[in-house]
Scaffold this active site. Structure first.
Site, short mmCIF file in Angstrom:
data_model
loop_
_atom_site.label_atom_id
_atom_site.label_comp_id
_atom_site.label_asym_id
_atom_site.label_seq_id
_atom_site.Cartn_x
_atom_site.Cartn_y
_atom_site.Cartn_z
CB CYS A 140 -0.93 0.00 1.21
SG CYS A 140 -2.02 1.44 1.29
CB CYS A 143 -0.98 2.38 4.81
SG CYS A 143 -2.73 2.80 4.88
CG HIS A 153 -5.99 2.17 1.52
ND1 HIS A 153 -5.18 2.56 2.57
CD2 HIS A 153 -6.63 3.30 1.09
CE1 HIS A 153 -5.30 3.85 2.76
NE2 HIS A 153 -6.18 4.32 1.88
CB CYS A 154 -11.16 1.39 3.95
SG CYS A 154 -12.79 2.17 3.97
CB CYS A 157 -11.54 3.94 7.19
SG CYS A 157 -13.21 3.32 7.56
CB CYS A 160 -4.27 -1.15 5.22
SG CYS A 160 -3.51 -0.53 3.69
CG HIS A 167 -16.91 2.24 4.43
ND1 HIS A 167 -16.11 2.39 5.54
CD2 HIS A 167 -17.84 3.24 4.49
CE1 HIS A 167 -16.53 3.42 6.25
NE2 HIS A 167 -17.57 3.96 5.64
CB CYS A 168 -21.79 -1.00 5.54
SG CYS A 168 -23.59 -0.95 5.56
CB CYS A 174 -14.43 -0.90 7.51
SG CYS A 174 -13.79 0.30 6.32
#
Length: 412
Positions: A140, A143, A153-154, A157, A160, A167-168, A174
């Site tokens: 990543c 990060c 990786h989100c 947010c 990672c 992601h809801c 997450c």
């Protein structure tokens, strides 16, 4: 005209404060879907308890049963929803982060192969078996760390996350390794809640439609809202149950994981339906449907299909196994590759080295026992070693006339 020091203006401080205010507004707006769901639950509670139980149901026993089952389902629903929303996401530990020296080497690298070598050297001690499309270690850049298996990786947010599913926005969190069980239970209890409300109100829809009781807007609206939510939850809950039984995340269903040994394999982490279910819900059956943490593992190291099959094989008990094999494994240790042919599963390097050491020791012992017993025949060049003399029943030693060549280890 010069500006005095008292009138100096720090633009960086202003930009920082503006970014903080914007970030605070964005974080506040993310809670709107959660507040919407909470408000719907609160309104449904008022409509069910006040309107249906006290104004429609006349029997005391029926009213008690309605309220008892309703509150039992509601408590489990709210409990699982709370756990899904407020459980901390699984962050990647610091040991997966690239040191500053190695990061500088990667930046100064002149080729992609050199960067891959640096990542491979760093990830040698890490439990990672998945790779990218170009067979490189998953890294990543934001990060600056090596991604563990099934971690991604989100972008919402900004970190990672371990075993990221998606992601809801409805939970503002997450869905990952730490709260995946809570999310499944939340969907299940939400579906059960909607079905219970719809089935208990449908009996009075006919009475309202025929005019036997006064038509109440809350009961009509509660019925249609519960039916619409139930229809949407059926597909979502069924899909995630399907993923649990296959030990697959939403991201892995769209993007097949690539393994170091075997290449792409959607079923690489599948261990069987029961083992896949226990990996998420735990091995204690009493806590399967309770919103408490019982998931197996640490979110970084996941057993693969080859590990599970090798652990049940009597030929490799107690021996290390390869991280993964490609295709569908068979009971005899063979693996079906992409072109339909059967190939043996890769044997760990430690097993090969132990076999070679045993062979060398056997050869050395044979040579030492037959020291001086090598026969030389005239006119011939011999590289054979005579076998050691064997003791006969009468106590006499007899030298075998047959020569045997030194055994050489067969490549595995």
């Amino acid at each position: 005209m010069s500006v005095g020091h008292g009138n100096s203006y720090d633009y960086r401080t202003v930009d920082t404060e503006r970014n903080e205010r914007c970030g605070c507004c964005v974080r506040t707006m993310k809670w709107f879907p959660v507040l919407f769901i909470v408000s719907v639950i609160g309104w449904s509670y008022y409509a069910f308890v006040i309107q249906l139980s006290f104004f429609t149901v006349t029997s005391i026993l029926q009213r008690i049963l309605f309220l008892l089952f309703y509150h039992a389902i509601l408590v489990m629903f709210l409990w699982s929803y709370y756990q899904t929303v407020f459980t901390e996401i699984g962050r990647v530990p610091s040991r997966f982060r690239i040191p500053r020296t190695e990061l500088d080497r990667m930046i100064r690298a002149t080729s992609e192969d050199e960067q891959k070598q640096i990542l491979e050297a760093f990830a040698k001690e890490l439990p990672v078996v998945t790779r990218t499309l170009n067979a490189s270690v998953r890294f990543c850049e934001k990060c600056r760390l090596v991604k563990p298996d099934r971690a991604h990786h989100c972008s919402v947010c900004g970190v990672c996350v371990l075993k990221l599913d998606h992601h809801c926005p409805w939970v503002n969190n997450c869905i990952n390794f730490t709260n995946y069980k809570y999310f499944i239970l939340f969907l299940g209890y939400a579906l059960l809640y909607c079905l219970y409300v719809a089935l208990t109100t449908v009996a009075y829809m006919e009475l309202i439609w025929t005019g036997k009781i006064d038509g109440r807007f809350h009961i009509l609206f509660l019925f249609f809202v519960s039916v619409m939510f139930a229809i949407s939850l059926v597909s979502l809950f069924g899909y995630h149950c399907y993923l649990v039984l296959l030990n697959r995340t939403t991201l892995e269903s769209f993007r097949t994981p690539i393994f170091r040994y075997g290449g792409p394999d959607k079923n690489g982490f599948s261990l069987g339906k029961l083992s896949n279910f226990q990996e998420v819900f735990g091995d204690d059956r009493r806590l399967w449907f309770v919103p408490v943490y019982t998931s197996l593992g640490d979110g970084m190291l996941f057993p693969t299909q080859s590990h599970h099959l090798a652990s049940n094989s009597p030929h490799e008990v107690g021996s290390p196994v390869a991280p993964l094999t490609a295709g569908n494994a068979h009971c005899n240790g063979a693996v079906e590759n992409g072109n339909g042919r059967l190939a043996l599963a890769p044997i760990a390097q430690t097993v090969v080295l132990e076999h070679l050491d045993e062979t060398k020791a056997h050869v050395a012992g044979t040579v030492a026992a037959t020291d001086g017993a090598i026969e030389h025949r005239p006119g011939q060049q011999h590289s054979a070693v005579a076998l050691p003399p064997q003791v006969q029943p009468n106590g006499l030693q007899q030298q075998e006339s047959k020569e045997s060549s030194v055994p050489t280890p067969r490549p595995l």
